[in-house]
Design a protein around this motif. Structure first.
Motif, mmCIF file in Angstrom:
data_model
loop_
_atom_site.group_PDB
_atom_site.id
_atom_site.type_symbol
_atom_site.label_atom_id
_atom_site.label_comp_id
_atom_site.label_asym_id
_atom_site.label_seq_id
_atom_site.Cartn_x
_atom_site.Cartn_y
_atom_site.Cartn_z
ATOM 1 N N ALA A 272 -20.235 7.032 -1.891
ATOM 2 C CA ALA A 272 -19.283 5.954 -1.634
ATOM 3 C C ALA A 272 -18.127 6.455 -0.771
ATOM 4 O O ALA A 272 -17.759 7.629 -0.812
ATOM 5 C CB ALA A 272 -18.740 5.407 -2.956
ATOM 6 N N ILE A 273 -17.573 5.550 0.029
ATOM 7 C CA ILE A 273 -16.454 5.893 0.907
ATOM 8 C C ILE A 273 -15.225 5.118 0.457
ATOM 9 O O ILE A 273 -15.273 3.904 0.296
ATOM 10 C CB ILE A 273 -16.786 5.553 2.378
ATOM 11 N N ILE A 274 -14.138 5.836 0.239
ATOM 12 C CA ILE A 274 -12.866 5.215 -0.099
ATOM 13 C C ILE A 274 -12.034 5.157 1.170
ATOM 14 O O ILE A 274 -11.845 6.167 1.841
ATOM 15 C CB ILE A 274 -12.121 6.018 -1.192
ATOM 16 N N HIS A 275 -11.552 3.986 1.521
ATOM 17 C CA HIS A 275 -10.854 3.805 2.791
ATOM 18 C C HIS A 275 -9.540 4.561 2.841
ATOM 19 O O HIS A 275 -9.244 5.266 3.792
ATOM 20 C CB HIS A 275 -10.605 2.307 3.027
ATOM 21 N N ARG A 276 -8.704 4.380 1.835
ATOM 22 C CA ARG A 276 -7.431 5.072 1.655
ATOM 23 C C ARG A 276 -6.291 4.558 2.526
ATOM 24 O O ARG A 276 -5.168 5.047 2.387
ATOM 25 C CB ARG A 276 -7.587 6.587 1.865
ATOM 26 N N ASP A 277 -6.552 3.630 3.408
ATOM 27 C CA ASP A 277 -5.441 3.093 4.205
ATOM 28 C C ASP A 277 -5.719 1.639 4.562
ATOM 29 O O ASP A 277 -5.643 1.242 5.724
ATOM 30 C CB ASP A 277 -5.219 3.932 5.456
ATOM 31 N N VAL A 278 -6.058 0.842 3.556
ATOM 32 C CA VAL A 278 -6.312 -0.578 3.781
ATOM 33 C C VAL A 278 -4.982 -1.282 4.067
ATOM 34 O O VAL A 278 -4.034 -1.176 3.282
ATOM 35 C CB VAL A 278 -6.990 -1.217 2.550
ATOM 36 N N LYS A 279 -4.902 -1.965 5.185
ATOM 37 C CA LYS A 279 -3.702 -2.718 5.548
ATOM 38 C C LYS A 279 -4.077 -3.689 6.652
ATOM 39 O O LYS A 279 -5.157 -3.584 7.251
ATOM 40 C CB LYS A 279 -2.578 -1.789 6.012
ATOM 41 N N SER A 280 -3.205 -4.634 6.914
ATOM 42 C CA SER A 280 -3.525 -5.669 7.897
ATOM 43 C C SER A 280 -3.706 -5.086 9.287
ATOM 44 O O SER A 280 -4.482 -5.617 10.086
ATOM 45 C CB SER A 280 -2.433 -6.748 7.901
ATOM 46 N N LEU B 243 -4.252 -9.761 0.934
ATOM 47 C CA LEU B 243 -4.443 -11.161 0.546
ATOM 48 C C LEU B 243 -3.102 -11.884 0.447
ATOM 49 O O LEU B 243 -2.972 -13.048 0.871
ATOM 50 C CB LEU B 243 -5.185 -11.243 -0.787
ATOM 51 N N MET B 244 -2.103 -11.221 -0.117
ATOM 52 C CA MET B 244 -0.779 -11.834 -0.208
ATOM 53 C C MET B 244 -0.179 -12.055 1.177
ATOM 54 O O MET B 244 0.511 -13.061 1.409
ATOM 55 C CB MET B 244 0.129 -10.961 -1.065
ATOM 56 N N GLU B 245 -0.448 -11.140 2.107
ATOM 57 C CA GLU B 245 0.007 -11.336 3.485
ATOM 58 C C GLU B 245 -0.639 -12.576 4.099
ATOM 59 O O GLU B 245 0.018 -13.361 4.792
ATOM 60 C CB GLU B 245 -0.332 -10.116 4.331
ATOM 61 N N LEU B 246 -1.927 -12.745 3.859
ATOM 62 C CA LEU B 246 -2.634 -13.908 4.410
ATOM 63 C C LEU B 246 -2.072 -15.209 3.852
ATOM 64 O O LEU B 246 -1.988 -16.212 4.554
ATOM 65 C CB LEU B 246 -4.130 -13.796 4.100
#
Length: 986
Positions: A808-816, A883-886
């Motif tokens: 599995a790959i963990i992204h570690r920098d999920v952001k818009s 999601l809150m940003e959207l």
């Protein structure tokens, strides 16, 4: 006698008058204190306390948040939980001598609490300051609080040690310090609070500390929650003395050595959580007396040996032992539990057969025994109670036929039984259940045909590497949610149903290695989301449809080893191919410009009637030889002059910024896709003029190539002081290069030299979600349907990384800003795995580097600050912020939220103030006016579906839960964004 009665009456009236005056004075005094504190210490933006008026009748007992004793109207309780008040700790409330309960939780109250102020509150029974913004050290208790039984200080920013003055709380029963910034040691004196029934320390960055050796003195303790607290050493033997214990949670720590045998003395325990530690040795065979135990999780440790009979014979609801080194057989007695709902034993070394009666005696919902050494037949009764939803047992040696009873298991949602030795015909029902979303039968020996009754709710149908035969039923066109279909390497035959091109959500179609005949459908306009099409190794004939060139996101096309004829359509050159292969057909005519390069040579071979002006060994196309000769000579001379001039100019102007004195021969280039251009074109274009962005990991260049294709090239920063291994870089980059998903940006190739590292991706026309969302036209370009589609697509991309990639790959920098949007605003997760790629053992202690690569401000999950650990649940938290940003159209740290607030706290507080569901409207959903408090006002109201907004909001709140264990998995997030069911972890 009458005179005596008269005197008695006068006495009673006098006493009543005196009492009335006394009560009136006390009420007035309490009301004055309340009003003064409200005015001087608190801000009330929602006007919840507007009825605090001293002149009001029955003040203050009828005020909002105030409760009084019935017999004397003294104030006994102040409850301002979730009122959105802010300010300082209202210590003067404690000047009300009758006050026993003070609750100001879920607000924005902050600052430091002094020891002097806390001494005013020694008469309290309950004090709840949780979910606020308090800083500094925990409050001291300089005098004895003889009545305090409940103290909740969780979810703040308290730091430092747990004060020794806590011993002045002799009657304390409930103590919660979880989710703070406490960084001292876990003190031994906690064992002296012998009245404790609940102790919560979880999610704090304590210094590495053992559990108190004398923890067993807390014989009344019913719940010990110490997840993510940097515990080290052994679990002390004294835990066996916690005879009242019901919940024992020391998960996500660094506990080592064996699990003590004394754990078998916890006769009242209901839940034991030991997962994500470094526990080793065998599980002790001492569980026989734990007859109340329902949930046991020791997954992700280093446990060896067999599953003990004493554990397997308990009436468990869930047993999680995955990701260990367990061996031996799964005890047959496990199947006798009347409560078993979840069984997760994957990634071990278990052998033997699955228990025959598994599922017969309980409402089994999930079984995952994948990646073991299991063999033998599938249990007949696995779905006996018709509750099974998740059937996962890939990567074993299970053999025989799929039992007919599985064809009646209508509750199934998710089936992965690939990589086994199963044979025979799949029961028709197993294809057709009404809620079925995922089927993976790949690489078995299954046979038969795909029935017409196939489920319309399927999103992935993966049956490659079997012996399925017959034609594809026309009913497959009814699978309007289908995103990936892989039936490669089977014996399927006949023509493709023409209606298959109406599968508008189809992203990947792999049917290579079968016996399909007829022509490739030409009306392919419905494949607007198709990225990969592999029809190779069949018997397709006729022309290659020129209409394929109009598919907007097609990047991989393999039509090799068929009977195709005619010319290669020039329309295909409009596409940006990562893979293109039409070899070994009967194609003829001139190879279109753009495909006549060495990169596509092997993809064109085996078509003897193709010709090319430049590409050898294909023969030249018929034209005047003298003219051609002159043209070749002239072009060669011009090319030589241009190359020499360009090289001289670059050296002269020192424009080779990237290379210094090095040339391309010093670069090592790895291609992950078949590309129609020279890497040299990209490398030579990494100049200042093409720079479009600079981020934490490097500089990004927009490069337009000679063939018209545009790519994005990222030159990575070189970490200072880090001797990064070339082999490790190349190995991890190759892992990224193998990723294939419609919602993940494609890595084309990498360039590696001693000093520089360059990654080249497909270019996304609309930039990042952040760029569009916060641009001037963000509200216009991103209406609600687009935002919902972006949320779903990005969730699918992350779920692929977490659940379908091995490892599995963990992204570690999920952001818009790391969610890119193509020309149709379809999302592509970008920069995935980069932080993981750059993190090595040598960097573990480097806090500065870790903070740079492990996320972005505003998106980082709270537990990272406490444990310096990133898990997939950290990605889930960051996605919740997106999601809150959207929904809101606001950045994660918008100044309008107020001091010490981010988007999570702001949205959570407003959501808590919404009217309860079912009150005020007939549908039971959140009131529209309430949702408008957080909705991006730039959106066109006519595009907003409030039920969908509510659904996404609930998912966002679930994703951003304080505790990682309370957040759903990304797989569950994908499910929740599609339906209206309540969130729960999986």
């Amino acid at each position: 006698m009458n005179n005596q009665n008269h005197q008695l009456l006068l006495l009673i009236k006098a006493l009543f008058f005196i009492t009335f005056i006394s009560l009136t004075d006390a009420s007035s005094r309490d009301a004055a204190i309340l009003v003064r504190v409200k005015s001087s210490k608190l801000q009330d933006p929602l006007h919840k306390l507007d009825d605090w008026i001293e002149s009001a009748q029955n003040a203050p007992c009828n005020w909002t948040g105030i409760s009084c004793y019935a017999h004397n109207q003294d104030v006994v309780s102040i409850n301002l939980a979730g009122f959105n008040v802010s300010g300082e700790f209202p210590v003067d409330f404690c000047r009300i001598s009758s006050l026993r309960n003070l609750d100001i939780s879920f607000n924005s109250v902050g600052g430091r609490i002094t020891s002097n102020s806390m001494s005013l509150c020694s008469h309290l029974v309950s004090l709840n300051l949780s979910n606020n913004n308090f800083i500094g050290g925990l409050p001291e208790f300089p005098v004895q609080f003889l009545n305090l039984t409940i103290l909740d200080l969780s979810c703040n920013n308290f730091s430092g040690d747990i004060p020794a003055s806590f011993v002045n709380l002799p009657k304390l029963q409930f103590l919660s310090l979880g989710s703070n910034l406490l960084n001292g040691s876990i003190p031994e004196f906690l064992s002296d609070l012998t009245e404790l029934t609940q102790l919560v320390l979880s999610v704090n960055p304590f210094r590495p500390s053992p559990l108190p050796a004398n923890i067993g003195r807390l014989t009344r303790l019913e719940a010990l929650i110490s997840a993510s607290t940097n515990l080290v050493g052994e679990i002390p033997e004294s835990v066996g003395d916690l005879i009242s214990m019901k919940i024992f949670d020391v998960s996500q720590n660094n506990l080592s050595e064996k699990i003590p045998e004394s754990i078998g003395k916890l006769k009242n325990v209901v839940q034991i959580e030991l997962y994500e530690n470094q526990l080793s040795g065998e599980l002790p065979d001492t569980f026989s007396n734990l007859i109340s135990l329902l949930r046991f999780d020791a997954s992700e440790n280093n446990l060896t040996g067999k599953i003990p009979q004493s554990l397997a014979c308990l009436p468990l609801e869930s047993l999680h032992l995955n990701d260990n080194f367990l061996e031996g057989e799964i005890p047959e007695v496990l199947a006798l539990s009347p409560n078993l709902i979840e069984l997760r034993l994957f990634n071990n070394r278990l052998s033997g057969v699955l228990p025959e009666n598994l599922g017969k005696n309980s409402d089994l919902e999930e079984i995952d025994v994948s990646n073991n050494n299991l063999e033998g037949p599938l249990p007949q009764n696995l779905c006996y109670r018709k509750k099974l939803q998740y059937l996962i047992l890939f990567g074993n040696r299970v053999s025989g036929k799929i039992p007919d009873s599985y064809g009646e298991c209508s509750s199934l949602i998710y089936v992965r039984i690939q990589e086994n030795e199963l044979s025979g015909v799949v029961p028709d029902g197993l294809w057709s259940f009404s809620d079925l979303e995922y089927i993976e039968f790949a690489n078995n020996r299954l046979e038969g045909s795909i029935p017409p009754s196939i489920s319309k709710t399927l999103e992935q149908l993966l049956i490659s590497g079997n012996k399925f035969s017959g034609e594809l039923p026309a009913e497959i066109c009814d699978l309007q949610e289908l995103r990936k279909f892989d039936s490669s390497r089977n014996q399927l035959s006949g023509e493709l149903p023409a209606c298959i091109t109406k599968l508008k959500h189809l992203q990947e179609l792999h049917i290579q290695g079968n016996r399909f005949t007829g022509e490739i459908p030409k009306s392919v306009a419905g494949w607007g989301e198709l990225t990969q099409l592999d029809l190779s190794e069949n018997q397709f004939s006729g022309d290659i449809p020129a209409e394929l060139g109009d598919l907007p996101v097609l990047t991989s096309l393999n039509l090799s080893n068929n009977l195709l004829s005619g010319e290669i359509p020039v329309e295909l050159t409009k596409l940006k191919f990562n893979e293109f292969n039409v070899s070994n057909n009967r194609l003829q005519g001139e190879i279109p410009l753009g495909f006549d390069t060495k990169f596509f040579l092997s993809s064109l071979m085996g078509n003897p009637d193709l010709c090319s002006s430049d590409l050898r060994p294909f023969p030249p196309c018929s034209r005047s030889k003298p003219v051609r000769f002159v043209l070749v000579v002239v072009l060669s001379v011009l090319a030589f002059i241009l190359v020499v001039s360009f090289a001289w100019l670059l050296i002269k102007t020192n424009n080779l910024i990237i290379f210094g004195s090095k040339n391309l021969e010093s670069w090592k280039i790895t291609s992950f896709q078949r590309v129609g251009f020279d890497e040299e074109q990209v490398v030579a274009s990494l100049t200042h003029e093409n720079l479009i962005g600079t981020g934490g990991s490097g500089q990004v260049y927009r490069v337009t190539l000679k063939n018209g294709q545009t790519v994005a090239a990222k030159r990575l920063w070189e970490p200072k002081g880090l001797a990064e291994s070339e082999a490790l870089f190349r190995s991890e980059i190759e892992t990224l290069g193998r990723i294939r998903h419609a919602n993940i940006v494609r890595l084309l190739f990498s360039c590696l030299s001693k000093d520089f590292k360059v990654l080249v991706y497909n270019y996304m026309e609309n930039g990042s979600l952040g760029d569009v969302l916060y641009g001037e036209k963000g509200g216009v370009l991103l209406d609600w349907p687009k935002r919902l589609a972006i949320a779903k697509g990005a969730a699918q991309g992350l779920a692929y990384l977490h659940h379908d990639c091995v490892p599995a790959i963990i992204h570690r920098d999920v952001k818009s800003n790391n969610i890119l949007l193509d020309e149709e605003f379809k999302p592509k997760v970008a920069d995935f795995g980069l932080a993981k790629m750059l993190k090595h053992d040598a960097m573990e202690s480097n806090v500065e580097v870790m903070s740079r690569i492990a996320g972005s401000y505003g998106y980082i999950a709270p537990e990272y600050g406490y444990t310096m650990k990133i898990t997939e649940k950290s990605d889930v938290y960051s996605f919740g912020v997106v999601l809150m940003e959207l929904i809101t159209g606001k950045r994660p740290n918008n100044p309008s939220f107020g001091e010490n607030k981010n988007i999570v706290k702001w949205v959570t507080e407003i959501a808590l103030s919404f009217p309860e569901q079912g009150s005020g409207n007939a549908t039971g959903s959140i009131d529209v006016n309430s949702l408008d408090l957080i909705l991006d006002p730039r959106m066109n109201p006519s595009t907003i579906e409030y039920r969908d907004v509510e659904k996404v909001l609930n998912v966002a709140l679930s994703c951003t839960a304080e505790l990682p264990t309370s957040r759903p998995s990304m797989r569950r997030v994908v499910e929740l964004l599609k339906d209206h069911s309540p969130a729960r972890s999986r």
